[in-house]
Design a protein around this motif. Structure first.
Motif, PDB file in Angstrom:
ATOM      1  N   ALA A 399       0.848  -1.191   0.000  1.00 22.00           N
ATOM      2  CA  ALA A 399       0.000   0.000   0.000  1.00 22.00           C
ATOM      3  C   ALA A 399       0.882   1.238   0.000  1.00 22.00           C
ATOM      4  CB  ALA A 399      -0.909   0.002   1.220  1.00 22.00           C
ATOM      5  N   LEU A 400       0.508   2.204  -0.820  1.00 21.18           N
ATOM      6  CA  LEU A 400       1.210   3.478  -0.910  1.00 21.18           C
ATOM      7  C   LEU A 400       0.245   4.551  -0.431  1.00 21.18           C
ATOM      8  CD1 LEU A 400       3.930   4.647  -1.848  1.00 21.18           C
ATOM      9  CD2 LEU A 400       2.929   4.945  -4.119  1.00 21.18           C
ATOM     10  N   VAL A 401       0.561   5.189   0.701  1.00 17.56           N
ATOM     11  CA  VAL A 401      -0.370   6.136   1.310  1.00 17.56           C
ATOM     12  C   VAL A 401       0.271   7.510   1.436  1.00 17.56           C
ATOM     13  CG1 VAL A 401      -1.488   4.275   2.597  1.00 17.56           C
ATOM     14  CG2 VAL A 401       0.300   5.610   3.697  1.00 17.56           C
ATOM     15  N   GLY A 402      -0.592   8.508   1.563  1.00 18.87           N
ATOM     16  CA  GLY A 402      -0.142   9.886   1.702  1.00 18.87           C
ATOM     17  C   GLY A 402      -1.221  10.828   1.233  1.00 18.87           C
ATOM     18  N   GLU A 403      -1.014  12.120   1.485  1.00 20.66           N
ATOM     19  CA  GLU A 403      -1.997  13.120   1.092  1.00 20.66           C
ATOM     20  C   GLU A 403      -2.026  13.297  -0.422  1.00 20.66           C
ATOM     21  OE1 GLU A 403      -2.085  16.597   4.250  1.00 20.66           O
ATOM     22  OE2 GLU A 403      -0.037  15.902   3.959  1.00 20.66           O
ATOM     23  N   GLY A 405      -1.476  14.867  -3.875  1.00 18.30           N
ATOM     24  CA  GLY A 405      -0.396  15.724  -4.348  1.00 18.30           C
ATOM     25  C   GLY A 405       0.982  15.290  -3.923  1.00 18.30           C
ATOM     26  N   CYS A 406       1.073  14.162  -3.174  1.00 14.35           N
ATOM     27  CA  CYS A 406       2.391  13.729  -2.696  1.00 14.35           C
ATOM     28  C   CYS A 406       3.144  12.897  -3.726  1.00 14.35           C
ATOM     29  CB  CYS A 406       2.265  12.961  -1.382  1.00 14.35           C
ATOM     30  SG  CYS A 406       1.521  11.326  -1.549  1.00 14.35           S
ATOM     31  N   GLY A 407       2.467  12.467  -4.809  1.00 12.44           N
ATOM     32  CA  GLY A 407       3.155  11.725  -5.868  1.00 12.44           C
ATOM     33  C   GLY A 407       2.789  10.262  -5.975  1.00 12.44           C
ATOM     34  N   LYS A 408       1.752   9.811  -5.254  1.00  8.93           N
ATOM     35  CA  LYS A 408       1.399   8.390  -5.250  1.00  8.93           C
ATOM     36  C   LYS A 408       1.015   7.890  -6.640  1.00  8.93           C
ATOM     37  CE  LYS A 408      -2.045   8.650  -2.351  1.00  8.93           C
ATOM     38  NZ  LYS A 408      -2.192  10.107  -2.252  1.00  8.93           N
ATOM     39  N   THR A 409       0.058   8.580  -7.269  1.00 11.25           N
ATOM     40  CA  THR A 409      -0.408   8.154  -8.589  1.00 11.25           C
ATOM     41  C   THR A 409       0.702   8.248  -9.622  1.00 11.25           C
ATOM     42  OG1 THR A 409      -2.685   8.789  -8.093  1.00 11.25           O
ATOM     43  CG2 THR A 409      -2.092   8.628 -10.411  1.00 11.25           C
ATOM     44  N   THR A 410       1.552   9.264  -9.505  1.00 12.49           N
ATOM     45  CA  THR A 410       2.671   9.424 -10.443  1.00 12.49           C
ATOM     46  C   THR A 410       3.602   8.225 -10.376  1.00 12.49           C
ATOM     47  OG1 THR A 410       2.539  11.829 -10.179  1.00 12.49           O
ATOM     48  CG2 THR A 410       4.551  10.949 -11.151  1.00 12.49           C
ATOM     49  N   ILE A 411       3.844   7.710  -9.165  1.00  9.68           N
ATOM     50  CA  ILE A 411       4.687   6.513  -9.024  1.00  9.68           C
ATOM     51  C   ILE A 411       4.048   5.342  -9.759  1.00  9.68           C
ATOM     52  CG2 ILE A 411       5.392   4.726  -7.384  1.00  9.68           C
ATOM     53  CD1 ILE A 411       6.157   6.819  -5.438  1.00  9.68           C
ATOM     54  N   GLY A 412       2.752   5.132  -9.525  1.00 10.13           N
ATOM     55  CA  GLY A 412       2.066   4.014 -10.173  1.00 10.13           C
ATOM     56  C   GLY A 412       2.141   4.093 -11.682  1.00 10.13           C
ATOM     57  N   LYS A 413       1.912   5.271 -12.238  1.00 13.15           N
ATOM     58  CA  LYS A 413       1.950   5.435 -13.698  1.00 13.15           C
ATOM     59  C   LYS A 413       3.361   5.297 -14.247  1.00 13.15           C
ATOM     60  CE  LYS A 413      -2.207   8.305 -14.148  1.00 13.15           C
ATOM     61  NZ  LYS A 413      -2.754   9.624 -14.559  1.00 13.15           N
ATOM     62  N   GLY A 560      -2.363 -15.480  -7.460  1.00 14.32           N
ATOM     63  CA  GLY A 560      -1.040 -15.031  -7.041  1.00 14.32           C
ATOM     64  C   GLY A 560      -0.663 -13.650  -7.546  1.00 14.32           C
ATOM     65  N   ILE A 561      -1.655 -12.805  -7.816  1.00 18.30           N
ATOM     66  CA  ILE A 561      -1.398 -11.453  -8.326  1.00 18.30           C
ATOM     67  C   ILE A 561      -0.826 -10.584  -7.213  1.00 18.30           C
ATOM     68  CG2 ILE A 561      -2.490  -9.399  -9.325  1.00 18.30           C
ATOM     69  CD1 ILE A 561      -4.652 -11.210 -10.446  1.00 18.30           C
ATOM     70  N   SER A 562       0.060  -9.673  -7.594  1.00 16.01           N
ATOM     71  CA  SER A 562       0.574  -8.666  -6.664  1.00 16.01           C
ATOM     72  C   SER A 562      -0.152  -7.353  -6.915  1.00 16.01           C
ATOM     73  CB  SER A 562       2.078  -8.467  -6.855  1.00 16.01           C
ATOM     74  OG  SER A 562       2.780  -9.668  -6.601  1.00 16.01           O
ATOM     75  N   TYR A 563      -0.329  -6.554  -5.846  1.00 15.21           N
ATOM     76  CA  TYR A 563      -0.988  -5.259  -5.973  1.00 15.21           C
ATOM     77  C   TYR A 563      -0.086  -4.143  -5.451  1.00 15.21           C
ATOM     78  CZ  TYR A 563      -5.357  -8.015  -6.293  1.00 15.21           C
ATOM     79  OH  TYR A 563      -6.339  -8.908  -6.654  1.00 15.21           O
ATOM     80  N   LEU A 564      -0.059  -3.048  -6.185  1.00 16.15           N
ATOM     81  CA  LEU A 564       0.405  -1.776  -5.637  1.00 16.15           C
ATOM     82  C   LEU A 564      -0.867  -0.983  -5.387  1.00 16.15           C
ATOM     83  CD1 LEU A 564       2.488   0.351  -4.854  1.00 16.15           C
ATOM     84  CD2 LEU A 564       2.563   1.074  -7.250  1.00 16.15           C
ATOM     85  N   PHE A 565      -1.251  -0.860  -4.123  1.00 13.65           N
ATOM     86  CA  PHE A 565      -2.551  -0.292  -3.757  1.00 13.65           C
ATOM     87  C   PHE A 565      -2.351   1.143  -3.285  1.00 13.65           C
ATOM     88  CE2 PHE A 565      -6.518   0.297  -1.544  1.00 13.65           C
ATOM     89  CZ  PHE A 565      -7.415  -0.493  -2.245  1.00 13.65           C
ATOM     90  N   ILE A 566      -2.769   2.097  -4.118  1.00 13.36           N
ATOM     91  CA  ILE A 566      -2.602   3.518  -3.825  1.00 13.36           C
ATOM     92  C   ILE A 566      -3.868   4.028  -3.155  1.00 13.36           C
ATOM     93  CG2 ILE A 566      -2.276   5.800  -4.856  1.00 13.36           C
ATOM     94  CD1 ILE A 566      -0.821   4.323  -7.186  1.00 13.36           C
ATOM     95  N   THR A 567      -3.727   4.636  -1.976  1.00 10.62           N
ATOM     96  CA  THR A 567      -4.913   5.063  -1.238  1.00 10.62           C
ATOM     97  C   THR A 567      -4.528   6.091  -0.187  1.00 10.62           C
ATOM     98  OG1 THR A 567      -6.801   4.273   0.062  1.00 10.62           O
ATOM     99  CG2 THR A 567      -4.674   3.226   0.482  1.00 10.62           C
ATOM    100  N   HIS A 568      -5.543   6.787   0.349  1.00 10.00           N
ATOM    101  CA  HIS A 568      -5.332   7.590   1.552  1.00 10.00           C
ATOM    102  C   HIS A 568      -6.194   7.074   2.692  1.00 10.00           C
ATOM    103  CE1 HIS A 568      -8.715   9.868  -0.431  1.00 10.00           C
ATOM    104  NE2 HIS A 568      -9.183   9.760   0.782  1.00 10.00           N
ATOM    105  N   ASN A 569      -6.846   5.918   2.480  1.00  9.42           N
ATOM    106  CA  ASN A 569      -7.708   5.305   3.490  1.00  9.42           C
ATOM    107  C   ASN A 569      -6.916   4.245   4.247  1.00  9.42           C
ATOM    108  OD1 ASN A 569      -9.645   3.876   4.960  1.00  9.42           O
ATOM    109  ND2 ASN A 569     -11.217   4.166   3.393  1.00  9.42           N
ATOM    110  N   LEU A 570      -6.466   4.594   5.442  1.00 12.06           N
ATOM    111  CA  LEU A 570      -5.616   3.682   6.206  1.00 12.06           C
ATOM    112  C   LEU A 570      -6.394   2.509   6.792  1.00 12.06           C
ATOM    113  CD1 LEU A 570      -3.298   6.321   7.871  1.00 12.06           C
ATOM    114  CD2 LEU A 570      -2.599   4.564   6.261  1.00 12.06           C
TER     115      LEU A 570
END
Length: 685
Positions: A399-403, A405-413, A560-570
Motif C-alpha cells: 500500500a502506498l499512502v499519503g496526502e 499531491g504527494c506523488g502516489k499516482t505518479t509513481i504508479g503510472k 497469485g497477483i501482486s498489488y500496488l494499492f494507492i490510497t489515503h484510506n488507512l
C-alpha cells in the motif's frame, strides 16, 4: 421554550422520469434541535442529499417536486413560502455546504468576491464594511493571510482550503442551521480532521444546529449527537449516537458496521450486503430491505413495517422489533455469523507462497519541467517523485499512502510506463522496464495493468462490456480467435461476480461497485502479474467497498497477483495490505510491514495520518495531531526535511538537510532525525 429548530414531517419528494415515478424521499420525518448535530447516514442513492435539497427547496423542477409533507423551521412551514420568501430563508436561517467545493465555486471570480456576494445579499453590508466581513470570515475558518487569499481564484487553493471557503460563504448570513452534504468525502484524512474540527468549533461559537449528510461511520461517531439511517428513500432507524454505536438495531445498520475494513479483520472475509438497492420506481408491498436481509421472513414480503418505538427514543423500521409479530425460530436478532467463511478465507490465505521479489524500484524520479515564455524554456521542475525505493513480492500487496499531491499516482503510472520517469530503475522480474521501448515494451504490457479511481470515466461509454474486456486482448495479441475471446469474457465476468449477460450492456447500466468490478475484469483479461490499484474504493460506499476488497483478496489467493494499492484510506490499508509505504512530497518517509507501521508509527507524519482517522470505537479514539498548513509545492520543496514546516517535533537540523534512512527493524524503516544518534545527542546536549 421549544428547543426543536427544524421539524420534518412526512416529507415525500418525487421525480417524473421515462421509467416511472422515482420516490427519492418517501414519508421521511425527523427533528433537529438547536445546537445539535443530526447525522443522515446511508448508501449513495438512498435519498440523503435529496432530503437536504427538499429542506432547502432546491429540488430541480419540473421533473422533481415535493409531493407531500411539512418542513417546519421555527414553526413556519417552508413549503408554504413563495420562492421570494425562501430566498430570505436560504443563507440567513439555513445554509448548505455542498459535496464538491470545486464545482460549487465560480472559477472566474476571486474568493473574496464570491464571499462578498453572500455577505451583501444576507447582511446588507457594502464596500469596506463588506470587505472587512469577508476577511473576518476567512480568518474564522482558519485560512492564513486572508487579505491575500481573498484576491486568489479557486484553482489556486487546495481541496481543504476550497472547502473552508465554502464554509465561510455558508456562515456569511449567520445561519441557525447548517446542512453539510458529504463535506469531507473528497479530502485526505488530515484535511478531513481539520474541517471537522473547524465545524465543531464554529458550532460551539455560534450555537447553530447541523445536518451532517455522510456515509462515513467514523465521521458520524465524531460529529453526531443523534443518527438517522436512510435506506431506499425511507428512514429505517433513529437513535442517539451512543446507543447506535453500541448496538445498531436495524439489519441494514448492522451490515454497515460488519462491512467496515479493520486490522482485526485482515485475515477474514468482510461481510457484504447481497444484491443492490432496489429501484425507487418500484411499488413496494413489503420491507424494502427484505431481499438483502439475512433475517427476512414471510411477514417482511407481505407488508411494509412502520417505525417501531424502542427505549431511549430509538425507532426501528423492522418487524424484528414488533411485539405483535411471531418470528420463525430460524430468525435471530443477533448479527449473522461468518465464522465458517472466515475459516475458509484464512486457510486459502495460508496457501500463498511469498518471499520472491516481483518488482524492485530503486531511486525512481519523475520531474516535470515547468515551461515558460514564448519559446517554452525550462524555468524549473516539479519534483513529483524524487528518489523512491519500493519492493513488492509475488502474491503480496504493497500500500502506498499519503496526502493528495504527494506523488502516489505518479509513481504508479511511472512504474507501468504510462508516463516517462527521469531517473532510477524499475526492475520487473529482474528486467529494467525503463530500458524497454517499442515492441519489447509492448510484449511486457500484459504483465502489469492498472485500475483507476473512477470506473465510469475510465471506460468508453459507447462500448459494450464485452468490447471493453476484449480490447486489451486484441491490442496485445493475447487471443486472436474471436470465439475464444468471447469465452474468456464469460470467465472474467464470473471471476468478478457478474452474470455473463452483463457483457451485452453498457457502463451506465451498472452501479458504481459493478463498474469497478468490470474495470478489475479488464485488468485481469491479459493475465497480469501486477495490478496498480489507484484509489479503487475511494468513491464507493462501505458495503460496495467490502465487495471490491473481498474480490481483490480472493483473486490474489487464486492467481497469485501482486498489488500496488494507492490510497489515503488507512482502514483499507490495515485490512488489505501486507506492507505499507508512507509518502510525503515525492519521497518515502516510512515503510515496513503493515502491523509494525500501524501499531508503532515512527515518523511524525505517519503518526499524524493515523491520529486523524475517525474511529467508531470510543475506546480506540486518540488525540488528533494537527498538521498546520498544506502540503508544500513539489516545484519548490522546503530545504532539509520536506516535512519540517508542519512537523510538531522539528529540530534545527531538520531545516538543513534531508535525514538518512534509519532501520527500526528488519522490516521497518523511516527517514527522521528523531531516530538518529546525532539528533539525540544534540537534543540532550
Amino acid at each position: 421554550m421549544n428547543d426543536v429548530l427544524l421539524s420534518v414531517r412526512g416529507l415525500s419528494t418525487q421525480f417524473d422520469t421515462s421509467t416511472g415515478i422515482v420516490r427519492a424521499v418517501d414519508n421521511v420525518s425527523f427533528d433537529i434541535r438547536r445546537g445539535e448535530t443530526l447525522a443522515l447516514l446511508g448508501e449513495s442513492g438512498c435519498g440523503k442529499s435529496m432530503t437536504a435539497y427538499s429542506i432547502m427547496r432546491l429540488v430541480p423542477a419540473p421533473a422533481g417536486c415535493i409531493a407531500a409533507g411539512q418542513i417546519l423551521l421555527d414553526g413556519q412551514d417552508l413549503l408554504q413560502l413563495p420562492e421570494v420568501g425562501m430566498r430570505k430563508v436560504r443563507g440567513n436561517k439555513i445554509a448548505m455546504i455542498f459535496q464538491e467545493p470545486m464545482t460549487s465555486l465560480n472559477p472566474v471570480m476571486t474568493i473574496g468576491d464570491q464571499i462578498s456576494e453572500s455577505v451583501q445579499r444576507h447582511s446588507g453590508l457594502k464596500g469596506r464594511a463588506a470587505h472587512a466581513r469577508v476577511l473576518e470570515l476567512l480568518d474564522a475558518v482558519g485560512i492564513p493571510d486572508p487579505q491575500q487569499r481573498a484576491l486568489e481564484y479557486p484553482h489556486l487553493m487546495s481541496g481543504g482550503m476550497k472547502q473552508r471557503v465554502m464554509i465561510s460563504i455558508a456562515l456569511a448570513g449567520e445561519p441557525e442551521l447548517l446542512v453539510a452534504d458529504e463535506p469531507t468525502t473528497a479530502l485526505d484524512v488530515t484535511i478531513q480532521a481539520q474541517v471537522l474540527d473547524l465545524l465543531r468549533d464554529l458550532q460551539r461559537q455560534t450555537g447553530m444546529a447541523m445536518l451532517m449528510i455522510t456515509h462515513d461511520l467514523g465521521v458520524v461517531s465524531e460529529m453526531a449527537d443523534r443518527v438517522t439511517v436512510m435506506y431506499a428513500g425511507q428512514v429505517v432507524e433513529q437513535s442517539n449516537r451512543d446507543d447506535f454505536f453500541k448496538i445498531p438495531s436495524h439489519p441494514y445498520s448492522q451490515k454497515l458496521f460488519e462491512s467496515l475494513p479493520d486490522i482485526d479483520k485482515r485475515d477474514h472475509k468482510l461481510a457484504v450486503i447481497k444484491g443492490s438497492v432496489p429501484p425507487l420506481t418500484r411499488q413496494f408491498s413489503g420491507c424494502r430491505f427484505a431481499d438483502r436481509c439475512d433475517n427476512a421472513w414471510s411477514a417482511c414480503q407481505q407488508s411494509e413495517p412502520v417505525l417501531f418505538d424502542q427505549a431511549n427514543a430509538r425507532t426501528v423500521r423492522c418487524f424484528l422489533y414488533d411485539d405483535k409479530q411471531k418470528q420463525p425460530h430460524s430468525v435471530s436478532n443477533q448479527k449473522p455469523s461468518l465464522d465458517q467463511a472466515l475459516l475458509q478465507f484464512r486457510q486459502k490465505a495460508n496457501e500463498i507462497l511469498s518471499g520472491e521479489t516481483l518488482l524492485d524500484v530503486d531511486g525512481l524520479k519523475v520531474h516535470f519541467p515547468i515551461l515558460k515564455g514564448l519559446f517554452k524554456r525550462t524555468a524549473g521542475y516539479v519534483y513529483a517523485v524524487d528518489g523512491v525505493d519500493l519492493n513488492i513480492e509475488k502474491g503480496k500487496t504493497l500500500a502506498l499512502v499519503g496526502e493528495s499531491g504527494c506523488g502516489k499516482t505518479t509513481i504508479g503510472k511511472a512504474i507501468i510506463r504510462l508516463i516517462d520517469s527521469t531517473g532510477g530503475q524499475v526492475n520487473f522480474e529482474g528486467q529494467d522496464l525503463r530500458q524497454l521501448s517499442g515492441e519489447s515494451l509492448r510484449r511486457r504490457r500484459s504483465d502489469f495493468q492498472i485500475v483507476f479511481q473512477d470506473p465510469f470515466s475510465s471506460m468508453n461509454p459507447r462500448m459494450r462490456v464485452t468490447d471493453i474486456l476484449q480490447e486489451g486482448m486484441v491490442a496485445l495479441g493475447i487471443e486472436k480467435d474471436a470465439q475464444k475471446r468471447d469465452q474468456r469474457v464469460d470467465e472474467l465476468l464470473e471471476q468478478v461476480g457478474l452474470p455473463s449477460d452483463a457483457k451485452q450492456r453498457y457502463p451506465h447500466e451498472f452501479s458504481g461497485g459493478q463498474r469497478q468490478r468490470i474495470c478489475i475484469a479488464r485488468a485481469l483479461a491479459v493475465n497480469p502479474k501486477l495490478i496498480v490499484c489507484d484509489e479503487p474504493t475511494s468513491a464507493l460506499d462501505v458495503s460496495v467497498q467490502a465487495q471490491v476488497l473481498n474480490l481483490l483478496k480472493e483473486l490474489q489467493q487464486k492467481m497469485g497477483i501482486s498489488y500496488l494499492f494507492i490510497t489515503h484510506n488507512l482502514s483499507v490499508v490495515s485490512y488489505l495490505a501486507d506492507d505499507v509505504a508512507v509518502m510525503y512530497l515525492g519521497r518515502i518517509v516510512e515503510q515496513g510491514r503493515v502491523e509494525e507501521v500501524l501499531s508503532n508509527p515512527q515518523h511524525p507524519y505517519t503518526r499524524a495520518l493515523l491520529s486523524a482517522i475517525p474511529v467508531i470505537d470510543p475506546l480506540r479514539q486518540q488525540e488528533i495531531i494537527k498538521l498546520e498548513g498544506d502540503l508544500p509545492s513539489p516545484a519548490n520543496p522546503p530545504s532539509g526535511c520536506h516535512f519540517h514546516a508542519r512537523c510538531p517535533d522539528v529540530m534545527p537540523q531538520c531545516r538543513q538537510r534531508y535525514p538518512d534512512t534509519t532501520v527500526i527493524s528488519d522490516s521497518h524503516q523511516t527517514r527522521c532525525f528523531l531516530y538518529q544518534d546525532e539528533a539525540k545527542n544534540e537534543a540532550n546536549g
